[in-house]
Design a protein around this motif. Structure first.
Motif, mmCIF file in Angstrom:
data_model
loop_
_atom_site.group_PDB
_atom_site.id
_atom_site.type_symbol
_atom_site.label_atom_id
_atom_site.label_comp_id
_atom_site.label_asym_id
_atom_site.label_seq_id
_atom_site.Cartn_x
_atom_site.Cartn_y
_atom_site.Cartn_z
ATOM 1 N N VAL A 25 0.833 -1.211 0.000
ATOM 2 C CA VAL A 25 0.000 0.000 0.000
ATOM 3 C C VAL A 25 0.865 1.257 0.000
ATOM 4 O O VAL A 25 0.591 2.193 -0.767
ATOM 5 N N ILE A 26 1.920 1.320 0.813
ATOM 6 C CA ILE A 26 2.748 2.531 0.843
ATOM 7 C C ILE A 26 3.517 2.683 -0.458
ATOM 8 O O ILE A 26 3.679 3.795 -0.975
ATOM 9 N N THR A 78 2.522 1.632 -3.436
ATOM 10 C CA THR A 78 1.530 2.068 -4.424
ATOM 11 C C THR A 78 1.140 3.529 -4.185
ATOM 12 O O THR A 78 0.996 4.306 -5.127
ATOM 13 N N HIS A 79 0.980 3.912 -2.922
ATOM 14 C CA HIS A 79 0.626 5.292 -2.585
ATOM 15 C C HIS A 79 1.680 6.260 -3.114
ATOM 16 O O HIS A 79 1.348 7.272 -3.734
ATOM 17 N N GLU A 88 1.033 8.928 -5.983
ATOM 18 C CA GLU A 88 1.252 10.318 -5.579
ATOM 19 C C GLU A 88 2.201 11.020 -6.542
ATOM 20 O O GLU A 88 1.996 12.191 -6.895
ATOM 21 N N LEU A 122 -6.480 10.360 -2.901
ATOM 22 C CA LEU A 122 -5.442 9.333 -2.841
ATOM 23 C C LEU A 122 -5.189 8.895 -1.401
ATOM 24 O O LEU A 122 -5.060 7.695 -1.120
ATOM 25 N N SER A 158 -5.882 5.144 -0.029
ATOM 26 C CA SER A 158 -4.778 4.382 0.558
ATOM 27 C C SER A 158 -5.122 3.907 1.964
ATOM 28 O O SER A 158 -4.869 2.742 2.318
ATOM 29 N N THR A 208 -7.810 1.187 1.705
ATOM 30 C CA THR A 208 -7.218 -0.063 1.215
ATOM 31 C C THR A 208 -6.452 -0.763 2.321
ATOM 32 O O THR A 208 -6.597 -1.982 2.517
#
Length: 183
Positions: free
Chosen positions: A112-113, A115-116, A120, A144, A148, A151
């Motif tokens: 997740v981080i 992808t974030h 971003e 976003l 995030s 998710t």
């Protein structure tokens, strides 16, 4: 400037004239710059353009664009992004080889981080205020963050209350379609 010094010295044919011209040229240039600056200072009124923000009002940011715009050195965030990316190379296989809630949670946070940060970067690159206005980039960035967080919360819920992330992905891969049953 260096080329003019070399050409002057080469035309005169000796090093002494080159050294003399090097000493005189910066003084002439400096006096010209100072005179121009004094003329411009007298022509324009003094204006304070820098906005001073109290320390209590400054926000804490973990995103590269916010840190860069704040004038902060964001190389530590860049390093963390690279460590997370490299860490995914170990976390993904480990989560599938030895499924557990700890590895599933580590996989969820890492993915997740990662992808974030990637999305971003796209939001910052393609939703520039000069192109789309001041509101849309802020809305996109807030959306976003909400996506995030949602998710990550959903993945934690799935890890805690179901079979876990790695086992869930394994089960999804094991699903056979209608076409494969007929063959």
């Amino acid at each position: 400037m260096l080329s003019s010094l070399l050409l002057r010295g080469a035309a005169r044919g000796n090093a002494v004239s080159l050294i003399k011209s090097a000493r005189i040229t910066p003084l002439k240039a400096y006096s010209t710059v100072v005179a121009n600056a004094q003329r411009q200072a007298l022509a324009k009124p003094l204006a304070l353009t820098q906005k001073v923000t109290p320390v209590a009002m400054r926000g804490i940011s973990v995103s590269a664009p916010k840190m860069a715009s704040a004038g902060t050195n964001h190389t530590s965030l860049w390093t963390i992004e690279r460590v997370v990316s490299a860490g995914l190379l170990a976390v993904i296989p480990a989560a599938f080889l030895a499924p557990s809630q700890v590895l599933d949670a580590l996989l969820a946070v890492s993915v997740v981080i990662h992808t974030h940060w990637g999305v971003e970067a796209m939001v910052v690159d393609y939703m520039r205020p000069a192109v789309v206005g001041n509101i849309l980039p802020k809305v996109a960035h807030i959306a976003l963050i909400i996506i995030s967080v949602a998710t990550l919360g959903g993945l934690f819920y799935y890890i805690k209350n179901d079979v876990g992330l790695a086992n869930g992905i394994k089960r999804f891969w094991a699903i056979k379609g209608k076409d494969s049953e007929k063959a």
